[in-house]
Design a protein around this motif. Structure first.
Motif: not given
Length: 341
Positions: A237-238, A267-270, A285-287, A293-294
């Motif tokens: 996702v973005k 909330v705007g996650v795309e 979140r994966l660094d 972001y997934w």
């Protein structure tokens, strides 16, 4: 160097080596308490059990390995260990060679073939590295001399001895990982007892040599730990501008999905996937060089029941997708060649 000095030097080296692997204070006491519990609880012969425990060897190497797990690495480094061209190719070959078993496991347990194969690929490179430590050494070392997780490993040692009795395993010969995980799928002892299946029908559950038992056992494990047949696992996702307020961000440590796909969309996650708004989800979140972001769904969380790490689950998922794509491409090419004759 004179003969005397050579003798003294050799003696010092030998003493240092012995001390390096010496049992720490309290080890023998813990072993004695454990033996008494096993005799009282499960009817083991006291002399035989104490003899077995006396043959176990404390290993500082195992303690050191526990303190530097792969899952401590950042995602960009962790992924590079498992999602490689060689492991993808190995997974495609393993799926091809075991296609009938994987199809039967999917029918019986509802788990997609590529997920089963990816687990075996991440765990042992399709059986190429099942571990080099005696299981009895790993579990006694960690059960009697690793206070941070001693209770867990004592329970696993208990399960291992019961498993050995039930499956007629020689407890001094079984080898596995530094944490005592066994076979091609690296089952810990309690999982072996509870979730392994005799998928080839020979009367034994052999996770070292029987690919049928390995495949059926991994599939059964997932069914027992919440896998939902036919449902997706995760998708990238973005974020519009940072993590949205009110949304819990999951990083390395897994957590059950606490929000929904619809709430994230609101909330705007795309993303580009279908809506299915009421589906439980986690924002992960994966660094990396650039953070990823997934959205993890129920089946993503089910993978973390195998190894409690989001990094692990994502490596399995991404490897599984690469295996699926490679297998489909190979099958299409074979069909094309076949149609030309």
């Amino acid at each position: 160097m004179t003969i005397v000095y050579r003798f003294l030097f050799a003696g010092c080296v030998a003493l240092a080596a012995a001390n390096l692997h010496a049992e720490p204070a309290g080890y023998a006491i813990e072993a004695d308490v454990f033996a008494r519990e096993m005799v009282e609880r499960h009817g083991f012969d006291s002399a035989e059990l104490r003899g077995l425990l006396a043959d176990a060897r404390y290993s500082q190497t195992i303690i050191d390995a526990m303190d530097r797990p792969y899952e401590a690495k950042p995602w960009r480094d962790y992924r590079a260990l498992f999602v490689t061209p060689e492991r993808i190719a190995g997974g495609v070959a393993f799926r091809h060679d075991n296609a009938e078993l994987l199809a039967r496991a999917e029918t019986d347990y509802g788990v997609a073939p590529q997920i089963i194969v990816a687990i075996i690929g991440v765990e042992t490179n399709y059986g190429g590295n099942v571990g080099k430590h005696r299981v009895i050494d790993a579990l006694t070392t960690l059960g009697f001399a690793y206070p941070r997780r001693a209770d867990f490993f004592r329970r696993e040692l208990e399960a291992f001895l019961l498993l050995s009795r039930e499956e007629q395993l020689d407890p001094l010969q079984a080898v596995g990982s530094y944490a005592g995980a066994m076979g091609k799928p690296q089952f810990i002892s309690s999982s072996y007892r509870n979730d392994a299946v005799d998928f080839d029908g020979d009367g034994r559950r052999d996770l070292w040599r029987s690919n049928a038992d390995v495949i059926g056992s991994v599939a059964n494990y997932f069914r027992q730990h919440g896998w939902r047949s036919g449902e997706p696992v995760a998708f990238a996702v973005k974020l519009p501008s940072g993590v949205p307020a009110g949304i819990a961000l999951v990083e390395k440590t897994p957590a059950p999905p606490e929000t929904t796909v619809g709430a994230l969309r609101a909330v705007g996650v795309e993303w580009d996937e279908p809506p299915f708004d009421d589906v439980p989800a986690s924002l992960i979140r994966l660094d990396g060089v650039d953070d990823e972001y997934w959205v993890g769904l129920n089946n993503f969380y089910a993978i973390t029941r195998y190894n409690r790490s989001n990094l692990y689950a994502m490596a399995v998922y991404q490897l599984s997708e690469a295996i699926r794509e490679g297998y489909e491409a190979m099958s299409a090419e074979q069909n094309k060649v076949g149609a030309s004759f």
